[in-house]
Design a protein around this motif. Structure first.
Motif, PDB file in Angstrom:
ATOM      1  N   ASP A   1     -17.528  20.515  28.975  1.00 39.01           N
ATOM      2  CA  ASP A   1     -18.065  19.447  28.228  1.00 39.01           C
ATOM      3  C   ASP A   1     -16.794  18.745  27.771  1.00 39.01           C
ATOM      4  OD1 ASP A   1     -19.528  17.448  26.767  1.00 39.01           O
ATOM      5  OD2 ASP A   1     -19.766  18.789  25.030  1.00 39.01           O
TER       6      ASP A   1
ATOM      7  N   THR B   1     -15.410  16.218  24.267  1.00 38.43           N
ATOM      8  CA  THR B   1     -15.581  15.688  23.185  1.00 38.43           C
ATOM      9  C   THR B   1     -14.546  14.698  22.866  1.00 38.43           C
ATOM     10  OG1 THR B   1     -16.050  15.933  20.705  1.00 38.43           O
ATOM     11  CG2 THR B   1     -14.564  17.477  21.962  1.00 38.43           C
TER      12      THR B   1
ATOM     13  N   SER C   1      -8.888  13.468  23.487  1.00 39.52           N
ATOM     14  CA  SER C   1     -10.111  13.733  23.960  1.00 39.52           C
ATOM     15  C   SER C   1      -9.909  15.444  24.139  1.00 39.52           C
ATOM     16  CB  SER C   1     -10.752  13.205  25.108  1.00 39.52           C
ATOM     17  OG  SER C   1     -11.224  11.911  24.818  1.00 39.52           O
TER      18      SER C   1
ATOM     19  N   GLY D   1     -22.523  15.920  28.858  1.00 39.90           N
ATOM     20  CA  GLY D   1     -21.820  14.754  28.213  1.00 39.90           C
ATOM     21  C   GLY D   1     -21.581  13.629  29.292  1.00 39.90           C
TER      22      GLY D   1
ATOM     23  N   HIS E   1     -20.029  22.866  24.918  1.00 42.78           N
ATOM     24  CA  HIS E   1     -19.903  21.895  23.856  1.00 42.78           C
ATOM     25  C   HIS E   1     -19.484  22.432  22.321  1.00 42.78           C
ATOM     26  CE1 HIS E   1     -21.517  18.802  21.025  1.00 42.78           C
ATOM     27  NE2 HIS E   1     -21.939  19.607  20.357  1.00 42.78           N
TER      28      HIS E   1
ATOM     29  N   TYR F   1     -15.910  21.392  20.606  1.00 44.14           N
ATOM     30  CA  TYR F   1     -15.856  21.064  19.065  1.00 44.14           C
ATOM     31  C   TYR F   1     -14.790  21.795  18.285  1.00 44.14           C
ATOM     32  CZ  TYR F   1     -17.215  20.497  14.310  1.00 44.14           C
ATOM     33  OH  TYR F   1     -17.458  20.267  12.904  1.00 44.14           O
TER      34      TYR F   1
ATOM     35  N   ARG G   1     -11.731  20.337  18.971  1.00 45.81           N
ATOM     36  CA  ARG G   1     -11.397  19.115  18.087  1.00 45.81           C
ATOM     37  C   ARG G   1     -10.897  19.534  16.625  1.00 45.81           C
ATOM     38  NH1 ARG G   1     -10.090  14.495  19.098  1.00 45.81           N
ATOM     39  NH2 ARG G   1     -11.512  14.685  20.643  1.00 45.81           N
TER      40      ARG G   1
END
Length: 1011
Positions: A748, A750, A761, A822, A961, A965, A968
């Motif tokens: 994925d 994000t 990203s 995604g 996912h 995250y 991030r």
């Protein structure tokens, strides 16, 4: 003094299309080729207009469906590889398949070498194409081998058959069209460039005044460059001059006069294409040739026709339309309101062309004065209207500029249709602002508004709004209003999000009623006469279809060292652990607890919390030492504000545990942005997994809360909750075996917040490292270029995970099943082209290692909904207000006409209406049948470590996912100084180089710390 927002430049592109070439009629050969072909899309020649009233500057209509890219598969120069990657094959180059006169769609520089070396395609595929042989200089005859083309998986059969049948309704509405009906596409140029709303007004006036020249037709207009008509106009080129009344004047003075004058626009219309529906009919036909390309231009024309009437009455945002008539507005607080609307999109399906329509909710900026807007947005300015003499601190000014930038406003001191975009704030206050007029005379802003408009500026210590990028154009805040119909792009608070979710949380019966009402109502796609003009017949009844209910797998749980089996028989497929242990419990002997904030009474509950948590862990078969390595540490909340102090505290605790701490539990008084710093420090600098919770949850200490906490702790430290009783090899023996391990991978990406134009990203890849249980995963994370969807370092990440797999099992996986999350439909073929190559590159560094790969895209962000059909006797015992049961799968009627996709609702919808997950297999060298792949995905959904129920998303994609995250979180706080330094930048030619993520500690690198 004032300047209307700059017009956007006209951008033109000439996309390419592709055609398909059939292989043969063998029913087992269920894949087909995409070849390169040129295909002009005149509707893509679009102009972006300025916003006006309801116009959203970020609005952008994506393509209805992806155009498969033409990808010649050949061995090409690979990208730069890490030190462990080796290749023995020499690269070959091929000339591009297009002429310079007609360039294809623009692609990134990375695409130039993105061609695949397919070394082990399915046996049924054409491996080579041979040209007539030729002779070499030595006289020997050799054959010329053409490069292999990209193969995309086709549905292997007529759909699955396992499971009892359930009668369903889907929010797809059949659209019948006449393939012989001509649609004439005209290019529209308007000068000066208007906003989209003004462009639509011009179109309406043009049609009313010139019906004869338009052959009596009432064309559909997309608000940009394209006009579609069912009849050919009287001439291929037409020019019109249309005047619109523009009101100007001065308000606030006795002699302020209001004037109305016409603003003249020149409109040039030119015929560019003559379309019909024959190609779309062939594409939709199951018996049709595989090589028929999707006629994107015709599909786009039909979409514009069906949106025409709704767009005139609603606020368009992307592919959705919003209206006050659908239940009014809801105040979300903080200067935001919620508005109800609907999403619509045309989709080619097995039943034919269908209109997918769904209920939708989103947040908009409240249309109020800028001063009251700021009072709502910023708590520190809530008293602004009562304290007119106050100014702004530097911190407040930064917040105001951040919240107002790019918002469109209009002025209330005079009547005008002009709309302005806020680019920033002035450095000086309104009291101290001067500007040169047209004659070069220096004027004071305060005096100018008094002389010209007889208005005394009240908030003189506030800065003005700057509405021009390049020259001084100032507007006092108190004279400005926020324009209506602007989508709220700021980050919603928890309270705002909760209110918006409450608006959108409709039970199935209510959601179905709303959708049905839209279809027949005054703002829906059938509300106007456009469909009849183009001979379209849109059904107002939902599609009836049959689904199947897959049976739940038998599960393995622990029972005091003995394996216990359990089959989830409840309707919601949940199970509990009241009398069972987790399948694999861990031993946590060295752990600590740290508290941030909290009242004296809350802190006094900590010993009780520790005691009850250790007891609950023991009940679940998890050993958590009743004694922490050091006494609980109590720190004030402000420690979370200081990264250096926080790191020092965590390292001190780790040293006290002789640098062998297994777990750190953190109890917080409330949610805090320092959470990201805590996770980063613990997992990169200290090397310990952490579990956070709030004091508010410690008040009751329910058994369910303690169990959830215990499951997460167990998973993070290396245990697992459940396993399949019947292993995957026993369930899918045609593909899997116990002695041939398989890896399940998920990926994925994000992306940063919509208003963030610089942050990288984050890409994450996870892979299972045990077999046949396949319930433990390792992860790899990377930062990459801002908003880049293709995973740049995928080859290296996959290679590292394969290394981990080999270290755990002493051999490499015999098959790779890759789930990609995604990805939108418009990106399918680009992702397949580049990321499949990266996976094969990762495999190629291992000698003679060529495992078959299955590459499937997983989509949750779609608008297909399934409802029980209460008109069928077999489903009447199920309430229409209930969601479809877990295991409901649909692979007919509403799925792709030819490709291998299906919808699976693997979870029980507790709130609102369940959203099934859409799985689309793009590449399948493992040759799954529909039943095999659907069973695999559904069984995996029961193995998620954080809960005792099947989840809505296949776990590899879910874990990817969560890992993305977490990355991030690392970067948002880790890179905060850079973010603040660029906070006043409005735009940038190219995003900056991605800041790398901090390296994970070896202690946590191979644990599921992100759960």
């Amino acid at each position: 003094m004032e300047e209307s927002e700059d017009s956007k430049t006209t951008k033109k592109c000439k996309p390419q299309t592709r055609s398909f070439r059939a292989k043969n009629c063998n029913p087992h050969n269920y894949q087909y080729h995409y070849h390169h072909q040129l295909y002009h899309h005149h509707h893509s020649n679009t102009t972006r207009f300025n916003g006006f009233y309801y116009q959203n500057q970020y609005q952008n209509y994506p393509a209805l469906l992806p155009l498969p890219q033409t990808i010649p598969f050949q061995i090409a120069p690979p990208p730069l590889l890490s030190h462990y990657q080796h290749f023995s094959t020499k690269p070959h180059l091929q000339k591009p398949l297009f002429s310079n006169a007609t360039p294809p769609l623009a692609t990134s520089s990375e695409n130039k070498a993105s061609v695949l070396a397919l070394t082990n395609a399915p046996a049924a595929l054409d491996q080579q194409s041979l040209l007539p042989p030729r002779r070499k200089k030595d006289g020997r005859r050799v054959a010329i081998v053409l490069p292999q083309t990209l193969v995309v998986a086709r549905r292997p059969d007529c759909g699955g058959v396992e499971g009892p049948v359930i009668s369903l309704l889907a929010n797809h509405f059949l659209v019948k069209f006449d393939p012989l009906q001509r649609i004439f596409q005209y290019d529209v140029e308007i000068s000066p460039s208007p906003s989209k709303d003004v462009a639509r007004l011009l179109k309406q006036k043009l049609v009313e005044d010139n019906l004869n020249l338009l052959s009596g037709a009432r064309p559909a207009y997309d608000g940009r460059k394209n006009l579609y008509s069912p009849l050919e106009f009287q001439a291929n080129k037409l020019e019109f001059y249309i005047g619109l009344p523009i009101t100007t004047g001065k308000l606030g003075g006795e002699n302020g006069d209001i004037k109305q004058k016409n603003k003249l626009f020149r409109i040039n219309i030119k015929l560019v294409s003559n379309l019909d529906g024959k190609a779309l009919t062939k594409y939709l036909s199951k018996e049709g040739d595989d090589w028929v390309p999707i006629p994107q231009d015709y599909l786009h024309a039909l979409d514009v026709v069906l949106r025409e009437s709704s767009t005139e009455k609603c606020i368009p945002v992307g592919r959705s339309l919003y209206s006050n008539s659908m239940g009014g507005t809801t105040d979300l607080g903080g200067g935001a309101i919620g508005l109800r609307g609907f999403f619509q999109s045309l989709r080619p399906t097995q039943q034919g062309l269908a209109l997918n329509l769904d209920f939708s909710v989103t947040a908009f900026h409240e249309s109020i004065g800028v001063i009251p807007y700021l009072q709502k947005r910023l708590e520190s300015l809530s008293d602004l209207s009562q304290r007119k003499t106050r100014g702004l601190t530097e911190e407040e000014k930064k917040d105001v500029e951040k919240d107002l930038r790019n918002i469109r406003i209009f002025v209330c001191h005079r009547e005008t249709v002009q709309r302005y975009r806020v680019f920033g704030l002035t450095k000086d206050t309104t009291e101290n602002l001067w500007f040169p007029d047209r004659d070069g005379k220096i004027l004071r802003v305060v005096n100018y508004f008094k002389d010209q408009y007889n208005y005394d500026i009240q908030f003189r210590n506030l800065p003005c709004l700057q509405i021009s990028r390049s020259k001084p154009c100032y507007l006092p805040m108190e004279l400005c209003m926020v324009c209506e119909g602007q989508k709220f792009l700021g980050k919603l608070s928890d309270d705002q999000t909760a209110k918006l979710l409450k608006m959108s949380c409709q039970r199935p019966k209510e959601r179905k009623a709303i959708i049905d009402e839209v279809m027949t109502g005054p703002v829906g796609p059938t509300s106007g006469n456009q469909a009849k003009e183009f001979d379209l017949q849109v059904s107002t009844e939902m599609t009836r279809l049959s689904g199947r209910i897959l049976q739940p797998p038998k599960l393995k749980l622990g029972d005091g060292g003995h394996v216990r089996d359990l089959t989830p028989t409840r309707r919601d497929r949940h199970w509990n652990l009241m009398d069972s242990h987790v399948f694999e419990g861990t031993r946590i002997g060295r752990w600590a607890l740290i508290s941030f904030g909290g009242t004296a009474d809350q802190k006094a509950n900590i010993p009780k919390f520790i005691n009850q948590l250790t007891q609950r862990c023991e009940q679940l078969g998890i050993f958590l030492n009743k004694n922490t390595v050091i006494s609980p540490q109590f720190e004030p909340m402000h420690v979370l504000n200081n990264v250096n102090i926080l790191e020092s505290k965590l390292k001190s605790i780790h040293r006290a545990a002789s640098n062998s701490l297994q777990l750190l539990i953190c109890v917080m008084e409330k949610k805090h942005r320092g959470y990201g710093d805590l996770k980063r420090i613990a997992e990169t600098s200290v090397g310990v997994v952490s579990q956070c919770c709030l004091y508010s949850n410690l008040a009751k200490l329910s058994s369910q809360f303690l169990a959830n906490l215990a499951l997460k702790i167990n998973a993070k430290v290396g245990g697992c909750t459940v396993a399949l009783f019947n292993s995957l090899p026993s369930q899918i023996p045609q593909l899997f075996s116990l002695d041939e391990p398989v890896i399940f991978m998920g990926a994925d990406v994000t992306h940063p917040h919509p208003l963030d134009d610089s942050s990288p990203s984050i890409a994450a890849v996870v892979g299972s490292v045990n077999w046949p249980a396949a319930n433990k995963y390792v992860s790899r994370m990377r930062s990459q270029t801002h908003r880049q969807e293709i995973i740049h370092d995928l080859a290296a990440m996959v290679g590292e995970i394969l290394d981990d797999f080999r270290c755990r099992l002493s051999e490499l996986p015999k098959r790779i099943i890759f789930f990609r999350d995604g990805v939108s439909e418009t990106q399918f073929y680009k992702v397949l082209e580049e990321e499949l190559q990266a996976i094969k590159l990762a495999c190629s560094r291992f000698p003679n290692y060529k495992p078959p790969i299955t590459f499937a895209v997983v989509q949750k962000r779609h608008h297909t909904r399934l409802f029980p059909n209460d008109t069928i006797p077999s489903t009447r015992n199920q309430s229409i207000d209930e969601n479809v049961p877990p295991g409901t799968v649909v692979d007919t009627v509403i799925t792709h006409p030819k490709e291998f996709d299906f919808y699976l609702c693997s979870h029980w919808g507790v709130k609102g209406t369940s959203r099934p997950t859409h799985y689309h297999v793009l590449w399948d060298e493992n040759r799954f049948t529909s039943d095999e792949f659907q069973k695999l995905v559904y069984n995996l959904c029961y193995t998620f470590v954080r809960c005792t129920k099947p989840v809505s998303l296949v776990p590899p994609a879910y874990y990817a996912h969560l890992a993305a995250y977490r990355g991030r979180l690392y970067l948002e706080r880790f890179d905060s100084t850079i973010s603040n330094r660029h906070s006043t930048t409005i735009s940038r030619a190219a995003p900056p180089k991605a800041a790398p993520l901090p390296n994970l500690s070896e202690n946590v690198k191979n644990l599921m710390f992100y759960c």
